[in-house]
Scaffold this motif. Structure first.
Motif, PDB file in Angstrom:
ATOM      1  N   THR A   1      46.782  42.323  44.521  1.00  5.68           N
ATOM      2  CA  THR A   1      47.554  41.149  44.915  1.00  5.68           C
ATOM      3  C   THR A   1      46.976  39.905  44.251  1.00  5.68           C
ATOM      4  N   LYS A   2      47.786  38.885  44.205  1.00  3.19           N
ATOM      5  CA  LYS A   2      47.350  37.596  43.664  1.00  3.19           C
ATOM      6  C   LYS A   2      46.150  37.073  44.447  1.00  3.19           C
ATOM      7  N   ALA A   3      46.169  37.233  45.750  1.00  2.00           N
ATOM      8  CA  ALA A   3      45.066  36.781  46.600  1.00  2.00           C
ATOM      9  C   ALA A   3      43.769  37.526  46.265  1.00  2.00           C
ATOM     10  N   GLU A   4      43.853  38.819  45.989  1.00  5.36           N
ATOM     11  CA  GLU A   4      42.667  39.596  45.627  1.00  5.36           C
ATOM     12  C   GLU A   4      42.068  39.117  44.305  1.00  5.36           C
ATOM     13  N   VAL A   5      42.932  38.821  43.339  1.00  5.18           N
ATOM     14  CA  VAL A   5      42.453  38.332  42.041  1.00  5.18           C
ATOM     15  C   VAL A   5      41.796  36.965  42.217  1.00  5.18           C
ATOM     16  N   GLU A   6      42.415  36.094  43.007  1.00  8.39           N
ATOM     17  CA  GLU A   6      41.849  34.764  43.229  1.00  8.39           C
ATOM     18  C   GLU A   6      40.551  34.824  44.018  1.00  8.39           C
ATOM     19  N   GLN A   7      40.399  35.807  44.874  1.00  8.23           N
ATOM     20  CA  GLN A   7      39.130  35.978  45.580  1.00  8.23           C
ATOM     21  C   GLN A   7      38.035  36.365  44.587  1.00  8.23           C
ATOM     22  N   LEU A   8      38.378  37.157  43.594  1.00 12.14           N
ATOM     23  CA  LEU A   8      37.432  37.607  42.574  1.00 12.14           C
ATOM     24  C   LEU A   8      37.105  36.508  41.568  1.00 12.14           C
ATOM     25  N   LEU A   9      38.134  35.790  41.088  1.00 10.43           N
ATOM     26  CA  LEU A   9      37.951  34.827  39.991  1.00 10.43           C
ATOM     27  C   LEU A   9      37.966  33.362  40.421  1.00 10.43           C
ATOM     28  N   GLY A  10      38.392  33.071  41.631  1.00  9.56           N
ATOM     29  CA  GLY A  10      38.540  31.686  42.060  1.00  9.56           C
ATOM     30  C   GLY A  10      39.935  31.181  41.731  1.00  9.56           C
ATOM     31  N   SER A  11      40.135  29.896  41.850  1.00  8.92           N
ATOM     32  CA  SER A  11      41.439  29.296  41.563  1.00  8.92           C
ATOM     33  C   SER A  11      41.709  29.313  40.065  1.00  8.92           C
ATOM     34  N   PRO A  12      42.929  29.634  39.659  1.00  4.65           N
ATOM     35  CA  PRO A  12      43.242  29.682  38.227  1.00  4.65           C
ATOM     36  C   PRO A  12      43.240  28.293  37.595  1.00  4.65           C
ATOM     37  N   THR A  13      42.976  28.263  36.302  1.00  4.34           N
ATOM     38  CA  THR A  13      43.024  27.026  35.527  1.00  4.34           C
ATOM     39  C   THR A  13      44.469  26.590  35.337  1.00  4.34           C
ATOM     40  N   ASP A  14      45.368  27.570  35.154  1.00  5.60           N
ATOM     41  CA  ASP A  14      46.774  27.266  34.889  1.00  5.60           C
ATOM     42  C   ASP A  14      47.646  28.429  35.356  1.00  5.60           C
TER      43      ASP A  14
END
Length: 84
Positions: free
Chosen positions: A34-47
């Motif tokens: 999920t998008k939430a799982e990726v953001e938990q791993l990498l933080g907030s996206p640059t773009d």
């Protein structure tokens, strides 16, 4: 070496250690996450950009980045460049 130089050097080392845009984190991304799982791993996206349920988010800069494409809220493709 002055105390100021030591403090600056320590800060730079700490900052480099906190960089989440690396090969280790890239290898943990999987299709279907999920998008939430990726953001938990990498933080907030640059773009991020997208339309009609398809989106693309990027973390990092032009030299070192991770790009993830989503359909809905699930990863369908991802790529990276310049990762260490």
């Amino acid at each position: 070496m002055s105390l100021r130089s030591i403090a600056l050097l320590s800060f730079c080392v700490l900052l480099a250690a906190c960089n989440k845009i690396n090969q280790e984190n890239y290898s943990q991304i999987k299709a279907g996450m999920t998008k939430a799982e990726v953001e938990q791993l990498l933080g907030s996206p640059t773009d991020c950009s997208g339309a009609l349920g398809v989106s693309s988010c990027t973390w990092g800069d032009k030299n070192s980045f991770i790009s993830v494409q989503y359909a809905g809220e699930k990863v369908v493709m991802y790529s990276g460049q310049g990762l260490k």
